[in-house]
Design a protein around this motif. Structure first.
Motif: not given
Length: 344
Positions: A153, A157, A160, A164, A170
């Motif tokens: 991804d 943050h 996400y 996701h 991440e």
């Protein structure tokens, strides 16, 4: 003389927008291609789009174009015809928002920038001509079922956190320019595996795929059109969505629901919630997740301190705000220092 810049106040433009009766379509698109004269191209776009009553933000750079706009529905075909009349944009994929009221933008902003997405890449040998392979929704779902597939991804943050792809990794950084070298470091030893990069609309993951290839990875893919296009395809083809939750978007909506899964929590009470908001205190404006109960309890603020502040006289609020550098005021677990204490 042609109008090349907005000359009306934001408040007046917003008022006009909400008085409109014709529905608008929100569209995002980008294209990497060499632009010889970004300022000239910018002016050309502005003149034509202004006449079509297009609102939104568009960035032009020597490496291409990145845009998110809204168009009156009656002008949509003319808008598309104009874009496709530009040879490098002919048959360009237009991502149409799936959950939108068309009220996200009320002014047209077309700006020239150094790059359409800031990447921090200084290596002269890097080229966008060598990029990963596109995958559509069906191919994405097939690759996700393979054991030798790694999904990365390339968003922040706070994006996400609310949604996701299953098993997505991440990259824990606030900026794309930091994520690129971090992704390379995190993936060392996996040079032969299938690596799929994805992002909101495709622009970041397309450049990330090129960067991974530049750094020796072999089987790199990127999701064509990003999550926006993926959601449209799975819905249109009645396919299962491997993306769960909400897709964060950078306009007033702050999110498009892809599935009914709520995978995030209210930052104040911890209840399941994926509704982003900005703190009602203009001196804070923190982006965070807040449930309806906490919104009422804190009057839309991130803390009791901010709640107390918004009830002070306006002059006192201005005094408090004076000299404060809010920086990137985002609730982000990867950069805890950016996050004030959330009471609850």
């Amino acid at each position: 003389m042609a109008v090349l810049h907005n000359r009306v106040s934001g408040e007046e433009l917003k008022r006009r927008l909400y008085e409109e009766t014709e529905p608008r379509t929100t569209i995002s698109f980008y294209q990497y291609f060499p632009v010889q004269n970004p300022q000239e191209f910018r002016d050309h776009l502005y003149k034509h789009l202004y006449n079509l009553k297009v609102f939104g933000r568009i960035y032009i750079a020597k490496e291409g174009i990145n845009a998110q706009v809204s168009v009156p529905q009656s002008n949509f075909e003319t808008f598309k015809t104009f874009l496709y009349s530009i040879s490098e944009l002919n048959n360009l994929r237009l991502n149409i928002a799936v959950d939108d009221d068309g009220k996200s933008f009320w002014v047209l902003s077309v700006k020239v920038r150094e790059k359409i997405v800031a990447d921090g890449i200084t290596d002269p040998g890097f080229s966008m001509e060598n990029k990963g392979r596109y995958v559509n929704a069906e191919q994405m779902n097939e690759l996700l079922q393979k054991d030798d597939t790694i999904v990365i991804d390339m968003r922040n943050h706070y994006e996400y956190e609310v949604g996701h792809f299953e098993k997505a990794i991440e990259i824990p950084s606030d900026t794309f320019r930091e994520q690129l070298p971090m992704a390379v470091d995190m993936m060392k030893g996996n040079e032969e595996k299938n690596i799929i990069m994805y992002c909101t609309g495709g622009i970041r993951c397309e450049k990330a795929s090129a960067y991974m290839l530049h750094n020796g990875f072999k089987n790199v893919f990127h999701l064509e059109g990003g999550i926006i296009n993926y959601a449209k395809q799975v819905k249109g083809n009645n396919q299962p969505s491997r993306f769960i939750g909400k897709n964060f978007v950078f306009d007033n909506r702050l999110g498009e629901r892809i599935t009914e899964d709520v995978i995030a929590k209210c930052h104040q009470c911890g209840k399941p919630c994926d509704t982003h908001t900005n703190c009602a205190n203009n001196g804070c404006h923190l982006l965070f997740i807040q449930c309806e109960e906490c919104r009422q309890k804190y009057d839309g603020c991130c803390s009791t301190e901010c709640k107390e502040t918004i009830h002070l006289p306006l002059e006192r609020q201005k005094q408090i705000r004076k000299g404060i550098d809010k920086g990137r005021n985002v609730f982000n677990k990867s950069k805890v220092r950016l996050r004030p204490k959330l009471n609850g």
